[in-house]
Design an enzyme around this catalytic site. Structure first.
Site, mmCIF file in Angstrom:
data_model
loop_
_atom_site.group_PDB
_atom_site.id
_atom_site.type_symbol
_atom_site.label_atom_id
_atom_site.label_comp_id
_atom_site.label_asym_id
_atom_site.label_seq_id
_atom_site.Cartn_x
_atom_site.Cartn_y
_atom_site.Cartn_z
ATOM 1 N N GLY A 277 -84.063 52.537 45.545
ATOM 2 C CA GLY A 277 -84.099 53.293 44.294
ATOM 3 C C GLY A 277 -82.935 52.925 43.406
ATOM 4 N N GLY A 280 -77.915 56.634 38.577
ATOM 5 C CA GLY A 280 -77.077 56.527 37.399
ATOM 6 C C GLY A 280 -75.846 55.675 37.628
ATOM 7 N N GLY A 282 -75.739 53.152 40.165
ATOM 8 C CA GLY A 282 -76.009 51.878 40.804
ATOM 9 C C GLY A 282 -77.371 51.832 41.461
ATOM 10 N N THR A 283 -77.580 50.788 42.262
ATOM 11 C CA THR A 283 -78.840 50.551 42.974
ATOM 12 C C THR A 283 -78.615 50.726 44.469
ATOM 13 O OG1 THR A 283 -79.480 48.951 41.272
ATOM 14 C CG2 THR A 283 -80.705 48.901 43.334
ATOM 15 N N VAL A 284 -79.601 51.333 45.137
ATOM 16 C CA VAL A 284 -79.501 51.586 46.569
ATOM 17 C C VAL A 284 -80.459 50.645 47.303
ATOM 18 C CG1 VAL A 284 -79.710 53.291 48.407
ATOM 19 C CG2 VAL A 284 -78.909 53.995 46.144
ATOM 20 N N ASP A 394 -74.627 65.037 39.257
ATOM 21 C CA ASP A 394 -75.952 64.470 38.986
ATOM 22 C C ASP A 394 -76.971 65.069 39.960
ATOM 23 O OD1 ASP A 394 -77.831 62.950 37.691
ATOM 24 O OD2 ASP A 394 -77.376 61.096 38.780
#
Length: 591
Positions: A277, A280, A282-284, A394
């Site tokens: 996924g 806000g 970064g990317t996991v 968040d």
């Protein structure tokens, strides 16, 4: 016609002077060649020749079959018995012989007698007396026994098998070659004409290749050292040294510093197929460590200088968080420009996927209430138990993960967001997700614990309605779920926006309680919102009431479970969370 008998003979005279030597002349002796294939012979003197005149001078007369080359005539043979007595009267004879009087082809197919050439590397030879065996060329020994013919090592007999170069024995033969730079000419190794110019060319080529390799290795070493220095600088910038010192001083901190190479291998070089996924910050990615442990690797996008200075301290704080409803931070990578975080892997996706996925899948109110309570408990732990307090910043349904038992696990709770100590630490750029952002935060740039409460209120609405927090495709007045909810509450049309799966007569009073709690979380002013701890307590009480429906029959027990007074006071208010008018009326009528 086959000839079975031969008559041969020769004439010897003594008219001329006798001489020692061979019997090539007819003086004192004579010879006749014996034909091939003779199997029986008889020698005699012909009576037609008169020898009476000489018998006294030459009384010895002999006839014999022997090898011609072995005979050497002597005049003494005529007057003495020397020839007869020599070597016990034995003479050498070369005889032709065979195994049987058959050809090789006949012997191979003959079933009555065994074939005699039994050794490997043996050959059959046809002869007048029958077939016989011999070892093949390059072999020596007895062809009539198993493994009787042995390979000849020609390299050991340079006389019979001359080789002026390098001799190499092979099975049944040998090879003779010349060293590199020489050719075989008439059995002699001579210098190759090409070697006169190839040597300097080859030498120059080898030197050039070595130079290129040397320059390349030097460049790679230089770049590796440069990369190592860059990684060390990033490590210091992100507080790696501080983190190491803190980890040494605090025993039992299960936190690891990963190298960039480790995480690249774990995520297959951060392949797109490994993406779990996007958030806000970064990317996991899904990753598998060498130990076989499945992890989630978060690559952050950007980080400012202030955050770089505090990164090491914040990583240590997060590493010490141990709550069953918070995703565990296993470690981090600090040797890159923007740090990477390594979390435990949660298998069942996000709350957003659950409520916005297959709408035919039934999700009970009990399940939704439990997930909401567990999420609120996690946030309450961050706000109240962490030191210093951590503000998530968040909160949304995509940041609430579900493990194997569908237990809520809050994730992505702002690894670099700590509760500010003074106004100078407030953010200058609003961060978060549209639809969940606290309106007060957007005006004042002041992120507080009540900002997380507002966002959690939107999550409650998602659980109640199974709708998106923000819908770009809808009409202007319907884009924001929170605004749609506030309008529905004011117009007493709550039932119109509730999810049909949980909307029934039995659940309405609980749904109204949850909706009222969500409304209080969505107050425009943060001071009017409850704390997340109060929200969690309220949800817990509602869960207990739903689990004990018999409490409705006992008002005092219901009051105990809800933790509120059963009688409205003179001011017309109850506690922090008063029940709705409809619920209160239900209690009154129940009495």
């Amino acid at each position: 016609m086959h000839v079975s008998q031969y008559i041969i003979g020769c004439l010897s005279t003594c008219d001329e002077p006798l001489r020692n030597g061979s019997c090539s002349r007819t003086v004192g002796c004579c010879q006749a060649d014996l034909p091939r294939g003779v199997r029986y012979y008889e020698g005699f003197f012909n009576s037609f020749y008169n020898t009476t005149a000489i018998w006294r001078q030459t009384p010895c007369n002999y006839v014999t079959v022997m090898e011609m080359a072995a005979f050497n005539f002597s005049t003494t043979y005529l007057t003495t018995r020397v020839f007869y007595d020599a070597d016990d009267s034995r003479t050498p004879v070369v005889m032709e012989w065979g195994i049987t009087r058959e050809t090789c082809q006949q012997a191979k197919i003959n079933r009555t007698a065994p074939y005699a050439c039994v050794s490997d590397h043996s050959d059959c030879v046809d002869g007048d007396a029958g077939y016989r065996c011999r070892c093949s060329d390059g072999f020596r020994g007895n062809p009539y026994i198993q493994d009787g013919c042995k390979d000849i090592d020609e390299c050991l007999d340079n006389v019979t098998y001359p080789c002026a170069g390098i001799c190499e024995n092979t099975l049944g033969n040998f090879t003779c070659s010349c060293p590199r730079g020489r050719d075989m000419v008439n059995g002699v190794c001579v210098k190759n004409r090409r070697s006169t110019w190839m040597a300097p060319v080859v030498g120059a080529s080898v030197g050039l290749v070595a130079l290129v390799i040397g320059i390349t290795c030097a460049y790679l070493v230089r770049e590796r050292r440069k990369l190592h220095r860059v990684k060390q600088r990033y490590f210091r910038q992100h507080g790696g040294l501080l983190l190491f010192e803190e980890m040494k001083s605090q025993q039992g901190v299960a936190f690891k510093i990963f190298s960039e190479e480790e995480l690249q291998q774990a995520t297959n070089m951060f392949e797109a197929q490994q993406v779990l996924g996007h958030g806000g910050h970064g990317t996991v990615y899904r990753g598998v460590l060498k130990s076989g442990v499945v992890v989630a690797v978060k690559r952050c996008t950007t980080i400012d200088e202030q955050q770089k200075k505090e990164f090491g301290r914040e990583m240590l704080i997060l590493s010490q968080i141990n709550h069953k409803n918070i995703v565990k931070l296993l470690g981090c990578c600090l040797e890159v420009e923007v740090p990477m975080l390594v979390y435990e892997f949660i298998p069942n996706g996000t709350l957003f996927d659950l409520i916005r996925g297959d709408h035919t899948r039934h999700i009970s109110l009990n399940t939704r209430l439990r997930i909401a309570y567990e999420s609120a408990e996690a946030l309450a732990y961050l706000h109240s138990c962490a030191s210093p307090p951590i503000l998530h910043g968040d909160v949304k349904s995509t940041n609430i993960l579900l493990d194997g038992d569908y237990t809520a696990r809050v994730s992505d709770f702002g690894a670099s967001i700590l509760a500010p100590n003074d106004k100078s630490q407030f953010v200058t750029v609003v961060q978060g997700t549209c639809g969940y952002l606290d309106p007060e935060y957007m005006q004042t740039y002041e992120l507080t614990d009540k900002s997380d409460v507002y966002s959690f209120g939107v999550v409650l609405l998602e659980l109640l309605t199974r709708k998106k927090a923000f819908n770009l495709e809808g009409p202007e007045q319907d884009k924001s779920l929170s605004m749609v909810f506030i309008c529905a509450m004011k117009e007493n049309k709550l039932e119109d926006i509730l999810d049909d799966q949980i909307k029934n007569d039995e659940n309405m009073e609980y749904l109204e309680e949850i909706a009222e709690l969500a409304r209080q979380c969505l107050e425009m002013s943060g001071v009017n919102r409850p704390s997340i701890k109060e929200v969690a307590d309220k949800l817990d009480r509602l869960r207990k009431v739903m689990q004990h429906p018999w409490a409705h029959e006992d008002p005092e027990e219901l009051d105990r479970l809800l933790g509120e007074p059963s009688v409205v006071n003179s001011a017309g208010t109850t506690g922090n969370f008063s029940m709705t008018n409809k619920a209160a009326m239900g209690l009154e009528s129940g009495r």
